[in-house]
Design a protein around this motif. Structure first.
Motif, PDB file in Angstrom:
ATOM      1  N   PHE A 152       0.863  -1.184   0.000  1.00  0.00           N
ATOM      2  CA  PHE A 152       0.000   0.000   0.000  1.00  0.00           C
ATOM      3  C   PHE A 152       0.900   1.234   0.000  1.00  0.00           C
ATOM      4  CE2 PHE A 152      -2.728  -3.302   1.592  1.00  0.00           C
ATOM      5  CZ  PHE A 152      -3.980  -2.989   1.098  1.00  0.00           C
ATOM      6  N   TYR A 153       0.509   2.256  -0.752  1.00  0.00           N
ATOM      7  CA  TYR A 153       1.337   3.460  -0.794  1.00  0.00           C
ATOM      8  C   TYR A 153       0.482   4.721  -0.827  1.00  0.00           C
ATOM      9  CZ  TYR A 153       0.425   3.493  -5.863  1.00  0.00           C
ATOM     10  OH  TYR A 153      -0.184   3.516  -7.103  1.00  0.00           O
ATOM     11  N   ASP A 164       8.517   3.111 -10.461  1.00  0.00           N
ATOM     12  CA  ASP A 164       8.199   1.868 -11.161  1.00  0.00           C
ATOM     13  C   ASP A 164       7.821   0.794 -10.140  1.00  0.00           C
ATOM     14  OD1 ASP A 164       7.712   0.067 -13.111  1.00  0.00           O
ATOM     15  OD2 ASP A 164       9.763  -0.159 -13.795  1.00  0.00           O
ATOM     16  N   LEU A 165       6.765   1.053  -9.415  1.00  0.00           N
ATOM     17  CA  LEU A 165       6.366   0.177  -8.321  1.00  0.00           C
ATOM     18  C   LEU A 165       6.025  -1.237  -8.759  1.00  0.00           C
ATOM     19  CD1 LEU A 165       4.164   2.568  -6.146  1.00  0.00           C
ATOM     20  CD2 LEU A 165       6.598   2.094  -5.981  1.00  0.00           C
ATOM     21  N   ALA A 166       5.744  -1.423 -10.033  1.00  0.00           N
ATOM     22  CA  ALA A 166       5.397  -2.763 -10.514  1.00  0.00           C
ATOM     23  C   ALA A 166       6.589  -3.708 -10.500  1.00  0.00           C
ATOM     24  CB  ALA A 166       4.828  -2.679 -11.931  1.00  0.00           C
ATOM     25  N   LYS A 167       7.804  -3.162 -10.445  1.00  0.00           N
ATOM     26  CA  LYS A 167       9.006  -3.997 -10.568  1.00  0.00           C
ATOM     27  C   LYS A 167       9.969  -3.832  -9.393  1.00  0.00           C
ATOM     28  CE  LYS A 167       8.855  -3.770 -15.630  1.00  0.00           C
ATOM     29  NZ  LYS A 167       9.599  -3.384 -16.864  1.00  0.00           N
ATOM     30  N   LEU A 168       9.468  -3.412  -8.255  1.00  0.00           N
ATOM     31  CA  LEU A 168      10.349  -3.161  -7.118  1.00  0.00           C
ATOM     32  C   LEU A 168      11.019  -4.429  -6.598  1.00  0.00           C
ATOM     33  CD1 LEU A 168       8.603  -0.703  -4.607  1.00  0.00           C
ATOM     34  CD2 LEU A 168      10.484  -0.215  -6.174  1.00  0.00           C
ATOM     35  N   SER A 169      12.327  -4.372  -6.424  1.00  0.00           N
ATOM     36  CA  SER A 169      13.029  -5.371  -5.615  1.00  0.00           C
ATOM     37  C   SER A 169      13.004  -4.847  -4.175  1.00  0.00           C
ATOM     38  CB  SER A 169      14.471  -5.536  -6.088  1.00  0.00           C
ATOM     39  OG  SER A 169      15.214  -4.344  -5.828  1.00  0.00           O
ATOM     40  N   TRP A 170      13.402  -5.687  -3.219  1.00  0.00           N
ATOM     41  CA  TRP A 170      13.449  -5.202  -1.842  1.00  0.00           C
ATOM     42  C   TRP A 170      14.537  -4.145  -1.667  1.00  0.00           C
ATOM     43  CZ3 TRP A 170       9.648  -5.443   1.345  1.00  0.00           C
ATOM     44  CH2 TRP A 170       8.704  -6.473   1.227  1.00  0.00           C
ATOM     45  N   ALA A 171      15.596  -4.242  -2.444  1.00  0.00           N
ATOM     46  CA  ALA A 171      16.643  -3.214  -2.389  1.00  0.00           C
ATOM     47  C   ALA A 171      16.095  -1.888  -2.918  1.00  0.00           C
ATOM     48  CB  ALA A 171      17.854  -3.660  -3.207  1.00  0.00           C
ATOM     49  N   ASP A 284      -5.022   9.616  -0.294  1.00  0.00           N
ATOM     50  CA  ASP A 284      -5.181   9.083  -1.641  1.00  0.00           C
ATOM     51  C   ASP A 284      -4.187   7.935  -1.769  1.00  0.00           C
ATOM     52  OD1 ASP A 284      -5.814   8.657  -4.278  1.00  0.00           O
ATOM     53  OD2 ASP A 284      -4.734  10.422  -5.039  1.00  0.00           O
ATOM     54  N   TRP A 285      -4.681   6.706  -1.789  1.00  0.00           N
ATOM     55  CA  TRP A 285      -3.814   5.544  -1.689  1.00  0.00           C
ATOM     56  C   TRP A 285      -3.908   4.650  -2.917  1.00  0.00           C
ATOM     57  CZ3 TRP A 285      -6.416   0.746  -1.416  1.00  0.00           C
ATOM     58  CH2 TRP A 285      -7.797   0.832  -1.191  1.00  0.00           C
ATOM     59  N   GLY A 286      -2.881   3.834  -3.068  1.00  0.00           N
ATOM     60  CA  GLY A 286      -2.844   2.883  -4.164  1.00  0.00           C
ATOM     61  C   GLY A 286      -2.295   1.549  -3.698  1.00  0.00           C
ATOM     62  N   ILE A 287      -2.357   0.555  -4.598  1.00  0.00           N
ATOM     63  CA  ILE A 287      -1.865  -0.787  -4.302  1.00  0.00           C
ATOM     64  C   ILE A 287      -0.864  -1.190  -5.378  1.00  0.00           C
ATOM     65  CG2 ILE A 287      -2.492  -3.201  -3.902  1.00  0.00           C
ATOM     66  CD1 ILE A 287      -5.360  -2.292  -3.405  1.00  0.00           C
ATOM     67  N   ALA A 288       0.255  -1.739  -4.960  1.00  0.00           N
ATOM     68  CA  ALA A 288       1.275  -2.247  -5.881  1.00  0.00           C
ATOM     69  C   ALA A 288       1.649  -3.665  -5.463  1.00  0.00           C
ATOM     70  CB  ALA A 288       2.513  -1.348  -5.856  1.00  0.00           C
ATOM     71  N   ALA A 364      -3.992  -0.181 -13.596  1.00  0.00           N
ATOM     72  CA  ALA A 364      -3.267  -1.386 -14.015  1.00  0.00           C
ATOM     73  C   ALA A 364      -2.345  -1.901 -12.916  1.00  0.00           C
ATOM     74  CB  ALA A 364      -2.469  -1.085 -15.280  1.00  0.00           C
ATOM     75  N   LEU A 365      -1.764  -0.981 -12.133  1.00  0.00           N
ATOM     76  CA  LEU A 365      -0.860  -1.375 -11.059  1.00  0.00           C
ATOM     77  C   LEU A 365      -1.612  -2.161  -9.986  1.00  0.00           C
ATOM     78  CD1 LEU A 365       2.059  -1.173 -10.024  1.00  0.00           C
ATOM     79  CD2 LEU A 365       1.411   0.967  -8.877  1.00  0.00           C
TER      80      LEU A 365
END
Length: 422
Positions: A152-153, A164-171, A284-288, A364-365
């Motif tokens: 959640f962001y 580019d939250l769709a491709k986040l690594s933990w780093a 105003d929140w979103g989900i990734a 889409a995210l």
């Protein structure tokens, strides 16, 4: 219209009943004055958990001869209270299985009624989260929801296009958290918040590395612990000790705008929707998708189904079974999807209803986040699950609070599980 008293069996009353040694289901008649069968359902935080109201009201509308009465228990006390209730011979008809760890404990103690015939009648291909409730070829609960973890962001603090939250690594996630942390003292805004639960570190590591939480060999925790501790040290995440001592909750800190990202279960969406509708938050929140350890392009997360079970000592067992079957089926799924809860029963129409809820992110995210490639079970089910869970939880607190190093904590987990449980 239902009488107010039918909703009045609150946590305080439940505790009083427990203290008296009779539990929520042993007081009062199993039939109302007008002849309806009473089915008491143990659940938690009824007033702030909209799915329960949706299920109860939906079922009663179709079954006017059955009166569903909630036994409302505080969420933090739920597992302990139900354990005490069952040990005392309580006859509350339906028990909500908050997680599979509790389920394994109650089922292996012979405290739940078999639901094999009900499960056999299901179209199993339409259900997610059913398999964890199979114990030695038998089922003692039926899932009605299946949550899994996403990110959640806060859109005012985290910009999806930039990160580019769709491709986040933990780093990547850690770097973004550090970049977006600002201020200090009472004006501090953290880049992320890690709830104090052990799953925030351990279940993620297990799901995304293939580690076994029952194995007694926990070296696969190391990288995630180091990441979590580094986030604290850098000031990008609230210190574990502060969060624990002040009982900080992810919902409160996120809704107050004090944090940019929160890894959390999909259930959080329903609370955000409800609070936005009530005007108690304007975030105003979103989900990734949940950030990933492996960079192979697949999205792996973890989760846990929530289920209803019938107490072996239920007073009105046939009616209790009818409620459980309805709640876990298509009609129950439609009812909770409309309040932003992900149901166990999945179907195109149900998911359309889920994304059609006013205020639900439908970009889409969000769609990608809600369709992970793999959802691993938060904690495997076995007769050892409960004991191992306690050990891992105890050692997690010592590592996250700095009382033990990561290496010391993992070594102690390995040693204790092998010596105390095996």
């Amino acid at each position: 219209m239902r009488k107010t008293s039918a909703r009045a069996l609150t946590a305080a009353v439940a505790v009083t009943l427990l203290a008296a040694g009779c539990g929520g289901g042993d007081g009062g008649s199993a039939t109302t004055a007008d002849g309806r069968k009473v089915v008491k359902v143990a659940l938690w935080n009824y007033d702030t958990t909209p799915e329960f109201k949706a299920l109860i009201e939906g079922f009663e509308a179709e079954n006017p001869k059955i009166d569903i009465q909630p036994v409302d228990i505080l969420a933090d006390d739920y597992a302990d209270k139900v354990t005490t209730m069952l040990a005392g011979g309580d006859s509350t008809d339906v028990l909500t299985m908050k997680n599979v760890t509790d389920y394994a404990r109650f089922a292996t103690r012979g405290q739940l009624k078999s639901l094999d015939s009900e499960v056999e009648a299901l179209d199993k291909a339409s259900y997610s989260g059913l398999d964890p409730f199979e114990l030695d070829g038998h089922y003692y609960a039926m899932p009605y929801r299946h949550d899994f973890w996403v990110l959640f962001y806060n859109k005012a603090l985290i910009k999806p296009a930039d990160a580019d939250l769709a491709k986040l690594s933990w780093a990547d996630y850690a770097s973004l958290a550090k970049q977006t942390s600002t201020g200090g003292g009472t004006s501090k805004v953290y880049g992320t918040y890690l709830q104090t639960w052990r799953s925030v570190v351990q279940a993620i590591a297990a799901a995304q590395t293939g580690g076994d939480l029952l194995s007694g060999d926990y070296g696969f925790f190391k990288d995630q612990y180091e990441l979590a501790l580094d986030l604290q040290k850098s000031g990008a995440a609230m210190p574990f000790g502060t969060a624990k001592s002040q009982k900080v909750q992810y919902k409160t800190i996120f809704e107050s705008g004090k944090v940019g990202m929160v890894p959390m279960g999909s259930w959080f969406a329903s609370a955000l929707l409800e609070d936005r509708a009530k005007g108690t938050t304007d975030i105003d929140w979103g989900i990734a998708p949940l950030p990933q350890i492996k960079g192979d392009g697949t999205k792996t997360t973890f989760g846990s189904p929530t289920a209803f079970a019938v107490n072996k000592k239920a007073r009105n067992s046939p009616e209790a079974e009818k409620f459980v079957k309805w709640a876990s089926g298509p009609k129950g799924a439609a009812a909770i999807a409309k309040v932003g809860v992900v149901p166990s029963y999945t179907g195109e129409e149900v998911m359309k209803a889920y994304f059609a809820v006013k205020g639900m992110p439908s970009d889409a995210l969000a769609a990608q986040a809600m369709k992970p490639d793999s959802v691993k079970l938060e904690m495997p089910v076995s007769d050892k699950t409960s004991d191992i869970n306690q050990i891992l939880d105890e050692e997690h607190e010592l590592v996250m609070s700095g009382e033990k190093s990561v290496e010391q904590g993992i070594e102690e987990m390995n040693k204790r599980v092998k010596s105390e449980v095996r």
